[in-house]
Design a protein around this motif. Sequence first.
Motif, mmCIF file in Angstrom:
data_model
loop_
_atom_site.group_PDB
_atom_site.id
_atom_site.type_symbol
_atom_site.label_atom_id
_atom_site.label_comp_id
_atom_site.label_asym_id
_atom_site.label_seq_id
_atom_site.Cartn_x
_atom_site.Cartn_y
_atom_site.Cartn_z
ATOM 1 N N PRO A 89 0.897 13.162 -13.460
ATOM 2 C CA PRO A 89 1.124 11.822 -12.886
ATOM 3 C C PRO A 89 2.576 11.370 -12.919
ATOM 4 O O PRO A 89 2.949 10.445 -12.184
ATOM 5 C CB PRO A 89 0.251 10.924 -13.762
ATOM 6 C CG PRO A 89 0.147 11.647 -15.059
ATOM 7 C CD PRO A 89 0.171 13.108 -14.732
ATOM 8 N N ILE A 90 3.395 11.969 -13.776
ATOM 9 C CA ILE A 90 4.795 11.535 -13.892
ATOM 10 C C ILE A 90 5.511 11.738 -12.564
ATOM 11 O O ILE A 90 5.430 12.791 -11.936
ATOM 12 C CB ILE A 90 5.510 12.301 -15.024
ATOM 13 C CG1 ILE A 90 4.812 12.055 -16.367
ATOM 14 C CG2 ILE A 90 6.974 11.892 -15.109
ATOM 15 C CD1 ILE A 90 4.802 10.615 -16.811
ATOM 16 N N ASN A 91 6.196 10.655 -12.145
ATOM 17 C CA ASN A 91 6.950 10.582 -10.888
ATOM 18 C C ASN A 91 6.058 10.514 -9.642
ATOM 19 O O ASN A 91 6.585 10.555 -8.517
ATOM 20 C CB ASN A 91 7.941 11.759 -10.757
ATOM 21 C CG ASN A 91 9.051 11.654 -11.789
ATOM 22 O OD1 ASN A 91 9.519 10.558 -12.103
ATOM 23 N ND2 ASN A 91 9.475 12.799 -12.322
ATOM 24 N N GLN A 92 4.741 10.400 -9.835
ATOM 25 C CA GLN A 92 3.867 10.113 -8.706
ATOM 26 C C GLN A 92 4.015 8.624 -8.338
ATOM 27 O O GLN A 92 4.450 7.808 -9.148
ATOM 28 C CB GLN A 92 2.408 10.406 -9.066
ATOM 29 C CG GLN A 92 2.131 11.857 -9.393
ATOM 30 C CD GLN A 92 1.942 12.707 -8.149
ATOM 31 O OE1 GLN A 92 2.059 12.208 -7.022
ATOM 32 N NE2 GLN A 92 1.672 13.989 -8.335
ATOM 33 N N THR A 93 3.639 8.284 -7.114
ATOM 34 C CA THR A 93 3.823 6.911 -6.629
ATOM 35 C C THR A 93 2.491 6.299 -6.193
ATOM 36 O O THR A 93 1.648 6.981 -5.606
ATOM 37 C CB THR A 93 4.800 6.891 -5.450
ATOM 38 O OG1 THR A 93 6.053 7.429 -5.866
ATOM 39 C CG2 THR A 93 5.026 5.463 -4.947
ATOM 40 N N PHE A 94 2.324 5.030 -6.511
ATOM 41 C CA PHE A 94 1.199 4.264 -5.964
ATOM 42 C C PHE A 94 1.736 2.928 -5.454
ATOM 43 O O PHE A 94 2.861 2.531 -5.747
ATOM 44 C CB PHE A 94 0.103 4.060 -7.017
ATOM 45 C CG PHE A 94 0.507 3.222 -8.202
ATOM 46 C CD1 PHE A 94 0.391 1.832 -8.185
ATOM 47 C CD2 PHE A 94 1.007 3.828 -9.364
ATOM 48 C CE1 PHE A 94 0.754 1.062 -9.280
ATOM 49 C CE2 PHE A 94 1.382 3.065 -10.460
ATOM 50 C CZ PHE A 94 1.258 1.677 -10.424
ATOM 51 N N ARG A 95 0.939 2.248 -4.686
ATOM 52 C CA ARG A 95 1.337 0.960 -4.110
ATOM 53 C C ARG A 95 0.279 -0.082 -4.439
ATOM 54 O O ARG A 95 -0.910 0.223 -4.434
ATOM 55 C CB ARG A 95 1.505 1.084 -2.597
ATOM 56 C CG ARG A 95 1.702 -0.232 -1.880
ATOM 57 C CD ARG A 95 1.959 -0.040 -0.399
ATOM 58 N NE ARG A 95 3.307 0.487 -0.160
ATOM 59 C CZ ARG A 95 3.902 0.483 1.016
ATOM 60 N NH1 ARG A 95 3.273 -0.004 2.087
ATOM 61 N NH2 ARG A 95 5.115 0.974 1.157
ATOM 62 N N PHE A 96 0.707 -1.292 -4.760
ATOM 63 C CA PHE A 96 -0.280 -2.358 -4.930
ATOM 64 C C PHE A 96 0.055 -3.525 -4.008
ATOM 65 O O PHE A 96 1.203 -3.725 -3.620
ATOM 66 C CB PHE A 96 -0.430 -2.777 -6.403
ATOM 67 C CG PHE A 96 0.752 -3.455 -7.012
ATOM 68 C CD1 PHE A 96 0.855 -4.835 -7.032
ATOM 69 C CD2 PHE A 96 1.754 -2.715 -7.612
ATOM 70 C CE1 PHE A 96 1.940 -5.469 -7.615
ATOM 71 C CE2 PHE A 96 2.843 -3.339 -8.201
ATOM 72 C CZ PHE A 96 2.934 -4.716 -8.195
ATOM 73 N N VAL A 97 -0.985 -4.251 -3.637
ATOM 74 C CA VAL A 97 -0.982 -5.343 -2.651
ATOM 75 C C VAL A 97 -0.274 -4.928 -1.362
ATOM 76 O O VAL A 97 0.285 -5.768 -0.657
ATOM 77 C CB VAL A 97 -0.394 -6.656 -3.225
ATOM 78 C CG1 VAL A 97 -1.262 -7.188 -4.339
ATOM 79 C CG2 VAL A 97 1.038 -6.485 -3.697
ATOM 80 N N ASN A 98 -0.332 -3.649 -1.067
ATOM 81 C CA ASN A 98 0.178 -3.107 0.202
ATOM 82 C C ASN A 98 1.645 -3.404 0.465
ATOM 83 O O ASN A 98 2.085 -3.414 1.626
ATOM 84 C CB ASN A 98 -0.661 -3.620 1.379
ATOM 85 C CG ASN A 98 -2.020 -2.953 1.444
ATOM 86 O OD1 ASN A 98 -2.131 -1.757 1.211
ATOM 87 N ND2 ASN A 98 -3.051 -3.725 1.728
ATOM 88 N N LYS A 99 2.414 -3.666 -0.599
ATOM 89 C CA LYS A 99 3.831 -3.941 -0.329
ATOM 90 C C LYS A 99 4.776 -3.469 -1.429
ATOM 91 O O LYS A 99 5.974 -3.348 -1.182
ATOM 92 C CB LYS A 99 4.046 -5.434 -0.077
ATOM 93 C CG LYS A 99 3.824 -6.339 -1.267
ATOM 94 C CD LYS A 99 4.162 -7.794 -0.902
ATOM 95 C CE LYS A 99 4.021 -8.716 -2.108
ATOM 96 N NZ LYS A 99 4.359 -10.120 -1.784
ATOM 97 N N ILE A 100 4.268 -3.205 -2.625
ATOM 98 C CA ILE A 100 5.168 -2.837 -3.728
ATOM 99 C C ILE A 100 4.857 -1.414 -4.173
ATOM 100 O O ILE A 100 3.742 -1.126 -4.637
ATOM 101 C CB ILE A 100 5.021 -3.814 -4.907
ATOM 102 C CG1 ILE A 100 5.338 -5.244 -4.451
ATOM 103 C CG2 ILE A 100 5.933 -3.406 -6.066
ATOM 104 C CD1 ILE A 100 5.125 -6.289 -5.523
ATOM 105 N N ASP A 101 5.817 -0.522 -4.038
ATOM 106 C CA ASP A 101 5.664 0.869 -4.480
ATOM 107 C C ASP A 101 6.136 0.995 -5.924
ATOM 108 O O ASP A 101 7.171 0.433 -6.312
ATOM 109 C CB ASP A 101 6.481 1.806 -3.595
ATOM 110 C CG ASP A 101 5.912 1.893 -2.186
ATOM 111 O OD1 ASP A 101 4.673 1.974 -2.069
ATOM 112 O OD2 ASP A 101 6.702 1.874 -1.218
#
Length: 794
Positions: free
Chosen positions: A167-179
């Motif tokens: 998971p390290i350095n993987q990316t997710f986004r929340f509220v469709n605007k913040i990575d």
Amino acid sequence: MIRNYIKIAFRHLNRNKAYAILNVSGLTLGMTCGLLIFLLVKYHLGFDNFHANADRIYRIVTEQHRDNISYTAGVPSPLGKAFRNDYTFAEKVARIATFEELLVTVKQGKDVKKFSEPDGVAFAEEEFFQIFNYPLIEGDIRTALKEPNTGIITERLAKKYFGNQNPINQTFRFVNKIDVTVKGVLKDLPVNTDRRTEIYVSYNTLKQYNEWLASEDSWGGIQSSMNCYALLRPGVSTSEVEKVFPAYVKKYRPTSKNVHHYKLQPLADVHFDARYGGAMEKKNLWVLSMIGLFLIVTACVNFINLATAQALKLSKEVGVRKVLGSLRGQLFWQFIAQTSLITLIASALAMVLTALALPYVNNLFSSQISMNLFSNWQLWLFLTGIVLIVTFLSGSYPGMILARFQPVTALKGKLSQQHIGGFNTRRALIVTQFAISQILIIGMIVIARQMHFAQQSNLGFNKDAIVMVPIVSSPDQAKTVKEKFRQIAGVESVSLCFSAPSSQNNWGATPFYDNRSEEEAFRVSMRAADNDYLSTFDLKLVAGRNLFPSDTTKEFLVNETFAKKLNLASPTEMLGKNLRVNGNMVGPIVGIVKDFHDQSFHEEISAVCIPSASDNYNSYAVKINTNNVPATLASIEKTWSEMHPDQLYEYEFLDEQVAAFYETEALMFSLIQAFSVIAIFIGCLGLYGLVSFMAAQKTKEIGIRKVLGSNIPQILWIFGKEFSTLILISFAIASPLAWWAMNHWLQGFQFHIEIGAWIFLTAIGSTFIIATLTVIFQASRAALLDPVKALKSE
């Protein structure tokens, strides 16, 4: 010797199976309740006690003093930084802003996974993980939250989002605007912590989500989402720290009538203080503990009653043993061995029942309690203590009675009531049992009536058949969705609003009335909404008119309490007067709404203000026709999902939201209901023992009465008048205690029922019915006995 005691005990129980079953049943139920309550209390007392230096960790909370006092766990967002820079009381200070029910999306190649995280996302300063013991299994805690758009997640979420990938350095986004880039992985959170959030993002990312809250100048308002924790230095007292807090109020809020009192709340109190959102009040744990103790004592009382009633059958055996040289001590320990055997069997069965009942308890309490038989030494210590206490508490009195029998009297069968303790002891025990049962019954009825009153009373608005759907788009798109909802067959009305009239989602603001330069000495509850709000919720106008359609604040509706707070002679005096709230929301008051309950019945009705303010709308309130609910709900979901393909659809009925106000009461009702049934059942076993004893004592008397012409109802009344007196005495004891306890409980509601006489009559009536059935079951056998056999009984 011990082996002999156990062998004789087995033989005795085998010969008297009914006696053994009754005793084992009563003790098993009592011990099961005791074990469940012990595990529940232990679970709650263990919350957040695993942190190093837990005794020096405090949360800064706020008391807001105006016309009344309100409490919030939130603080102004700049307070944490100011406290850290201005004083040296604390080793570490950390701010954390938590937002629940957020959408998280994870993109892997062409696949996009969407997750609704009920525990949300927390924006945390780096020192938060230096105050609390939430260890990382990957990454460096000193740097993981240093840069913007970096974060850490738990092991569980790492596997859920990224599978077996690192998971390290993987990316997710929340509220469709913040990575967010993952820089660390937390060890999964323990079950006994109030901190359930599993996603932590660097605090300097907060301005991308809520710029106002992230500002270091935002002293003018408080959101409950913003918390501040401090690890005080050794030797620093809370009084020292709290003395400096008023300086912040004078410096940053000098003209406000909403006087803030910042306090330090110990970490040990966070779980228990309901004023600041605590999950379980300690008084409820005390109530549960007392109920558990009462049920165990009731089971012991039942055992003593049955054992003394059984003593007559053992009299000749005791006489023979004494003639053959048995000492009092040997006879006493023989009965203790028999009692311990029953208790051990009951405890084994109680452990099995506890294991079977735990999933239901966890579901009821939303807890994660486990028995952990191989590591939970406190459970084994408690169980051992219960076995020893129950054995000696239940066995000592009957054992001493049996041991003191005179051998000649016992062998001749001439034992009287006085020889086996008389009726008075057993009467007192029965009174104790039924007093406990009636207290629980009265409590159950009062809680049920108050819950029914809260849920069925007129709230001042319509809560039925209204679906609350979240707004996740711009104001213009929200209006488009509203129009599409209105075209659905089965939809009667739609309103855009901040929240329903009664909601746990509260927005408080300070009003400036009639262009006055000073703010009023009370807060208003903001319910921003469009012009369809009144018709959707069936709110009543008592004066003036409804809002005109508008996207910005041009007009206000207020409720009757608003006028009362202003001490106006008539509410209509407000019409046409200007109102300013929340700094920049200004406009005339055009209508007055009839008062409605904006919070639970625990709270008074607040002053309410309803402006148009499209930027503050959070929900679509959709009133539907009840003729074809599934089809209508499906159409609403389809329409919403087509307009928001990148979001997850969720909804909730308004009546469910209102019912959530009373979750604690519903929980206590369920528990007291179950414990009342158990207490009554155990009490009936004790009554069964008393009737058994009376039947054995009055065998010859019953025979004589039948020979002289007495019928069966007359014989049954011999037993009935005895238990009737005992129940009346127990009621005389229970009713004032129950009235005091439940009257005190009802004081927690601003709107509540009155405790009427019918509640007490229902309690004693139901007790009489249950006791009558118990007595008839046992006494009828004595009443139907052939009088010839009865007269030959000696």
